[in-house]
Design a protein around this motif. Structure first.
Motif, mmCIF file in Angstrom:
data_model
loop_
_atom_site.group_PDB
_atom_site.id
_atom_site.type_symbol
_atom_site.label_atom_id
_atom_site.label_comp_id
_atom_site.label_asym_id
_atom_site.label_seq_id
_atom_site.Cartn_x
_atom_site.Cartn_y
_atom_site.Cartn_z
ATOM 1 N N PRO A 341 0.813 -1.222 0.000
ATOM 2 C CA PRO A 341 0.000 0.000 0.000
ATOM 3 C C PRO A 341 0.844 1.269 0.000
ATOM 4 O O PRO A 341 1.707 1.464 0.851
ATOM 5 N N ASP A 342 0.590 2.119 -0.991
ATOM 6 C CA ASP A 342 1.175 3.462 -1.044
ATOM 7 C C ASP A 342 2.690 3.469 -0.894
ATOM 8 O O ASP A 342 3.260 4.437 -0.405
ATOM 9 N N THR A 412 -4.667 0.055 -0.530
ATOM 10 C CA THR A 412 -4.306 1.299 0.141
ATOM 11 C C THR A 412 -4.113 1.064 1.637
ATOM 12 O O THR A 412 -4.538 0.040 2.179
ATOM 13 N N ALA A 450 -8.659 7.450 -6.970
ATOM 14 C CA ALA A 450 -7.410 6.874 -6.468
ATOM 15 C C ALA A 450 -6.269 7.001 -7.467
ATOM 16 O O ALA A 450 -5.111 7.188 -7.081
#
Length: 492
Positions: A341-342, A412, A450
């Motif tokens: 995530p990210d 995410t 997103a």
């Protein structure tokens, strides 16, 4: 061991120009209502020497592809005696030296020249088969030939003990033959449906793609009916033939063929048939959901190979992972991983989704364990398979059912996700599959929110809409647009 009479009977073109009339593969092909293309096999140049490896799931038509190569080689001017075919599943478990002997003997019986076409069907049934190919190449038996090897597993590609035939491939390539896609299936069921265009996500949501999708609305009802049937029958040629004849469901005989091949592979690895059912049930129950090996193992109801988890579950996590990955190497399952995530990198997280390698496996599992199919999960499964075909590099497809290079799930830190992201992280395309019962329009804007710079669409049941905040496309239209292969030709 293959006897001389076995080799001779397996190569009837050495003796008769009318060999096709008696060949079981081509006889069954001629009886089918539609002749479906196999662009991977058709792309092999029979005039340029090399060792090609043609892989794919069982019953996908690889043996038929080899017989069609025989026909093509003769039409292109090859002497029948210069074409050698060997069914090597008859050598299963035998030493690689026996494969070397059989190829040598077949060429002797045919009296063929070094510039031959050598077709080795199910060569991966022979342990260390690559060593046999190296011996035959180095001694000059096949180094000027076109050699096509078929196999139903990629497990040897993952083995550090196997070499990749360095310097002994010529112009050869690794190719993967998969079940027919939805577009081909739909054309057989409804011949009026146009040939699918093989578009990327960016092309689908571009101006020309939007226009094409809008024009295709006239076929929407037929495509929706075709999708309902595709999700039951899948893309194996024999099943498409049954679907085109109006059958409500696949025949028990045809389902049994695929199930028996799956059970046979699982048993060879040491598990029981009940364990196989329990394993497939776990895949079906988790279809479309984030999973971990530990959670899947804890939820197993039957231990695999009798090994129970240290956590008190029926199955050890490492053994379950080994078996799911084993199924992926045999093209029975497809494993997609989440990006961390990210993170801003291409690093993968431990989270994953697991899909069936063909819709028919979902049908077989549902019948076997008594579960009701989940239409949303089935549609998501279909997108996983079509996006793999569209985005995964052809030269890598045969070995990436376990970890695709360019197909992932976007997660995410907040726990949200986008079902599919395709391509390198710096220029990804995205697809979200909407809830099949009721479209949440707010959630439908999530891909663009997103990933605002990335082409994306949401696959819906029937809604079609292109706006600045979301692209809604009926799943059947989107799958049709993703289907197809540039330059493919129908086999006659």
């Amino acid at each position: 061991m293959l006897r001389d009479e076995d080799i001779i009977s397996g190569n009837p073109w050495w003796r008769s120009e009318r060999w096709e009339d008696a060949d079981p593969h081509l006889r069954r092909l001629a009886a089918q209502p539609a002749l479906l293309p196999s662009p991977e096999a058709d792309a092999i140049d029979l005039g340029v020497s090399g060792v090609h490896i043609l892989r794919g799931p069982r019953q996908v038509g690889k043996s038929t592809d080899l017989k069609l190569m025989v026909r093509r080689a003769v039409l292109e001017g090859c002497q029948p005696s210069g074409i050698v075919y060997l069914a090597l599943d008859l050598l299963e478990g035998q030493p690689f030296e026996e494969l070397v002997r059989c190829v040598r003997r077949a060429k002797e019986l045919a009296g063929s020249l070094p510039e031959a076409v050598v077709l080795l069907d199910e060569v991966t049934a022979v342990p260390k088969w690559r060593h046999a190919i190296k011996v035959l190449w180095d001694e000059g038996t096949i180094d000027r030939s076109v050699v096509v090897c078929t196999g139903s597993s990629a497990i040897d590609l993952a083995s550090s003990e196997e070499e990749s035939l360095p310097g002994r491939r010529g112009a050869g390539r690794d190719l993967l033959v998969l079940p027919q896609d939805f577009g081909s299936f739909a054309q057989v069921i409804f011949p009026s449906i146009p040939k699918p265009p093989a578009l990327s996500i960016a092309e689908i949501v571009g101006l020309d793609g939007r226009q094409l999708i809008t024009e295709m609305r006239v076929h929407l009802s037929d495509l929706q009916l075709a999708l309902e049937r595709y999700l039951v029958f899948g893309g194996l040629p024999a099943l498409i033939a049954e679907a085109s004849q109006g059958k409500a469901s696949p025949s028990e005989a045809t389902k049994r063929i695929l199930r028996d091949s799956l059970v046979r592979e699982i048993r060879r690895k040491g598990a029981t048939e009940p364990a196989c059912d329990a394993l497939l049930e776990r895949v079906m129950r988790s279809l479309g959901s984030k999973v971990s090996w530990q959670r899947m193992a804890d939820e197993m109801t039957v231990p695999i190979r009798g090994k129970r988890s240290k956590h008190g579950g029926s199955t050890d996590r490492r053994i379950l992972q080994d078996y799911i990955e084993f199924l992926a190497y045999g093209y029975f399952t497809l494993i997609l991983h989440y990006w961390k995530p990210d993170s801003g990198t291409a690093d993968l997280s431990k989270d994953k989704k697991i899909y069936f390698g063909d819709p028919l496996l979902h049908t077989i599992t549902a019948d076997r364990v008594g579960l009701n199919p989940d239409p949303h999960a089935q549609v998501e499964n279909a997108f996983a398979l079509h996006l793999f075909r569209r985005y995964e590099p052809v030269k890598r497809q045969a070995e990436t059912f376990i970890v695709p290079d360019l197909l992932h799930v976007w997660g995410t830190k907040a726990g949200g996700e986008i079902d599919f992201v395709c391509g390198p992280r710096s220029q990804i395309h995205a697809v979200e599959v909407a809830d099949w019962m009721r479209l949440n329009r707010q959630k439908a804007t999530s891909p663009m929110r997103a990933l605002p710079a990335s082409p994306s669409f949401v696959a819906t049941r029937s809604e079609l809409e292109f706006t600045s905040t979301m692209n809604l496309i009926p799943a059947c239209l989107a799958l049709w647009a993703l289907s197809g292969s540039a330059g493919s030709q129908t086999r006659l």
